[in-house]
Design a protein around this motif. Structure first.
Motif, PDB file in Angstrom:
ATOM      1  N   UNK A  38       0.828  -1.213   0.000  1.00 57.03           N
ATOM      2  CA  UNK A  38       0.000   0.000   0.000  1.00 57.03           C
ATOM      3  C   UNK A  38       0.866   1.268   0.000  1.00 57.03           C
ATOM      4  N   UNK A  39       1.927   1.250   0.812  1.00 60.68           N
ATOM      5  CA  UNK A  39       2.834   2.405   0.880  1.00 60.68           C
ATOM      6  C   UNK A  39       3.446   2.673  -0.502  1.00 60.68           C
ATOM      7  N   UNK A  40       3.894   1.611  -1.165  1.00 65.23           N
ATOM      8  CA  UNK A  40       4.539   1.770  -2.468  1.00 65.23           C
ATOM      9  C   UNK A  40       3.565   2.289  -3.521  1.00 65.23           C
ATOM     10  N   UNK A  41       2.342   1.760  -3.510  1.00 63.85           N
ATOM     11  CA  UNK A  41       1.352   2.237  -4.483  1.00 63.85           C
ATOM     12  C   UNK A  41       0.965   3.682  -4.180  1.00 63.85           C
ATOM     13  N   UNK A  42       0.683   3.980  -2.908  1.00 62.29           N
ATOM     14  CA  UNK A  42       0.275   5.347  -2.532  1.00 62.29           C
ATOM     15  C   UNK A  42       1.331   6.369  -2.935  1.00 62.29           C
ATOM     16  N   UNK A  43       2.590   6.059  -2.645  1.00 63.81           N
ATOM     17  CA  UNK A  43       3.662   6.995  -2.975  1.00 63.81           C
ATOM     18  C   UNK A  43       3.846   7.117  -4.485  1.00 63.81           C
ATOM     19  N   UNK A  44       3.690   6.013  -5.188  1.00 67.01           N
ATOM     20  CA  UNK A  44       3.838   6.031  -6.652  1.00 67.01           C
ATOM     21  C   UNK A  44       2.777   6.889  -7.314  1.00 67.01           C
ATOM     22  N   UNK A  77      -0.392  -9.217  -2.579  1.00 68.66           N
ATOM     23  CA  UNK A  77      -0.943  -7.950  -2.056  1.00 68.66           C
ATOM     24  C   UNK A  77      -0.807  -6.832  -3.078  1.00 68.66           C
ATOM     25  N   UNK A  78       0.346  -6.781  -3.714  1.00 65.72           N
ATOM     26  CA  UNK A  78       0.607  -5.744  -4.718  1.00 65.72           C
ATOM     27  C   UNK A  78      -0.361  -5.871  -5.895  1.00 65.72           C
ATOM     28  N   UNK A  83      -5.083  -4.125  -8.947  1.00 66.61           N
ATOM     29  CA  UNK A  83      -6.380  -4.437  -9.547  1.00 66.61           C
ATOM     30  C   UNK A  83      -7.434  -3.408  -9.119  1.00 66.61           C
ATOM     31  N   UNK A  84      -7.405  -3.042  -7.834  1.00 68.30           N
ATOM     32  CA  UNK A  84      -8.341  -2.026  -7.327  1.00 68.30           C
ATOM     33  C   UNK A  84      -8.129  -0.689  -8.047  1.00 68.30           C
ATOM     34  N   UNK A  85      -6.857  -0.288  -8.150  1.00 66.73           N
ATOM     35  CA  UNK A  85      -6.548   0.986  -8.804  1.00 66.73           C
ATOM     36  C   UNK A  85      -6.923   0.956 -10.286  1.00 66.73           C
ATOM     37  N   UNK A  86      -6.694  -0.181 -10.906  1.00 66.69           N
ATOM     38  CA  UNK A  86      -7.006  -0.326 -12.324  1.00 66.69           C
ATOM     39  C   UNK A  86      -8.508  -0.182 -12.561  1.00 66.69           C
ATOM     40  N   UNK A  87      -9.304  -0.794 -11.689  1.00 65.29           N
ATOM     41  CA  UNK A  87     -10.767  -0.736 -11.842  1.00 65.29           C
ATOM     42  C   UNK A  87     -11.295   0.701 -11.744  1.00 65.29           C
ATOM     43  N   UNK A  89      -9.669   3.441 -12.668  1.00 68.40           N
ATOM     44  CA  UNK A  89      -8.744   4.295 -13.437  1.00 68.40           C
ATOM     45  C   UNK A  89      -9.428   5.505 -14.060  1.00 68.40           C
ATOM     46  N   UNK A  90     -10.692   5.342 -14.527  1.00 63.18           N
ATOM     47  CA  UNK A  90     -11.368   6.498 -15.142  1.00 63.18           C
ATOM     48  C   UNK A  90     -11.660   7.586 -14.102  1.00 63.18           C
ATOM     49  N   UNK A  91     -12.038   7.150 -12.897  1.00 65.98           N
ATOM     50  CA  UNK A  91     -12.259   8.121 -11.818  1.00 65.98           C
ATOM     51  C   UNK A  91     -10.954   8.828 -11.471  1.00 65.98           C
ATOM     52  N   UNK A  92      -9.866   8.067 -11.453  1.00 65.76           N
ATOM     53  CA  UNK A  92      -8.550   8.654 -11.168  1.00 65.76           C
ATOM     54  C   UNK A  92      -8.191   9.684 -12.229  1.00 65.76           C
ATOM     55  N   UNK A  93      -8.402   9.332 -13.486  1.00 64.17           N
ATOM     56  CA  UNK A  93      -8.059  10.260 -14.580  1.00 64.17           C
ATOM     57  C   UNK A  93      -8.882  11.539 -14.488  1.00 64.17           C
ATOM     58  N   UNK A  94     -10.168  11.388 -14.161  1.00 63.81           N
ATOM     59  CA  UNK A  94     -11.045  12.562 -14.055  1.00 63.81           C
ATOM     60  C   UNK A  94     -10.642  13.454 -12.880  1.00 63.81           C
ATOM     61  N   UNK A  95     -10.147  12.817 -11.818  1.00 65.13           N
ATOM     62  CA  UNK A  95      -9.778  13.563 -10.606  1.00 65.13           C
ATOM     63  C   UNK A  95      -8.431  14.249 -10.753  1.00 65.13           C
ATOM     64  N   UNK A  96      -7.464  13.523 -11.321  1.00 62.37           N
ATOM     65  CA  UNK A  96      -6.108  14.064 -11.394  1.00 62.37           C
ATOM     66  C   UNK A  96      -5.340  13.412 -12.533  1.00 62.37           C
ATOM     67  N   UNK A  97      -5.010  14.207 -13.544  1.00 60.72           N
ATOM     68  CA  UNK A  97      -4.234  13.698 -14.675  1.00 60.72           C
ATOM     69  C   UNK A  97      -2.864  13.206 -14.216  1.00 60.72           C
TER      70      UNK A  97
END
Length: 221
Positions: A38-44, A77-78, A83-87, A89-97
């Motif tokens: 989680x730390x690695x994904x959050x920081x990335x 775990x990674x 997989x969660x982040x991938x699902x 992804x469109x919300x992420x793109x809309x929120x922050x490029x």
């Protein structure tokens, strides 16, 4: 082989997180590996430079855990977190490029570094393609940041991706070719980057010396 914290750019993190990652790199069974992932994904997702480096950290932890107790808790775990982040992804793109570009960079990095029997992980092939094809859609081609991300990833893993699924690479490059030829409103830099990657693949994932000189002097200008 010992890996320095400097090399992995973890010195930018708070002290507790640095200690967690340093321990995970050397003695993975002594820490909560789900928390580490989680730390690695959050920081990335926050830091594009870190997202480019994180693949090596993940590779080192996977290797250390396998050597220590033949485990795969960290990798599992990674992949679950990715997989969660991938699902979403469109919300992420809309929120922050920026966060979206970091996510693509990180997923492609993991694809590049984590192998099974020296082969890319099958579970990551379609998600990586889906991300790159999303970056090839008309609305994304209007953003230089997304075009730049797309081209960087294709330089890094395009040849590997094509070997595991050629038809999807063809689909991706049809979009890029049509974008280059037909789409109005692209910036001159986006056009240059698209032309360069079209030529790069056409040359067998290699750019001739003359072409390299041309594109990179143009980019520098």
């Amino acid at each position: 082989m010992e890996n320095s914290a400097e090399e992995y750019r973890i010195q930018c993190l708070d002290m507790d997180t640095q200690m967690l990652l340093k321990t995970a790199l050397k003695d993975p069974s002594s820490v909560n590996l789900e928390k580490v992932s989680d730390v690695l994904v959050d920081q990335s997702l926050k830091d594009q430079v870190f997202s480019k480096e994180a693949g090596r950290i993940c590779y080192t932890i996977v290797q250390a855990e396998a050597k220590q107790n033949n485990g795969n808790v960290f990798r599992r775990s990674l992949l679950n977190r990715l997989q969660q982040e991938f699902k979403s992804r469109e919300e992420t793109r809309a929120r922050s490029l920026q966060e979206w570009v970091c996510l693509v960079t990180f997923i492609c990095n993991i694809f590049d570094y984590l192998k099974v029997n020296n082969m890319p992980m099958v579970a990551l092939v379609h998600p990586v393609y889906d991300c790159l094809i999303r970056l090839s859609q008309p609305d994304a081609l209007m953003n230089e940041e997304e075009v730049d991300c797309l081209v960087l990833q294709l330089h890094r893993i395009g040849e590997q991706l094509e070997k595991v699924n050629g038809p999807r690479m063809n689909e991706l490059f049809y979009l890029l070719r049509d974008g280059f030829l037909l789409q109005e409103g692209l910036t001159s830099m986006a056009r240059l980057l698209l032309l360069e990657i079209l030529e790069f693949r056409a040359g067998g994932w290699v750019l001739s010396g003359t072409a390299h000189k041309y594109y990179y002097s143009e980019i520098a200008d």
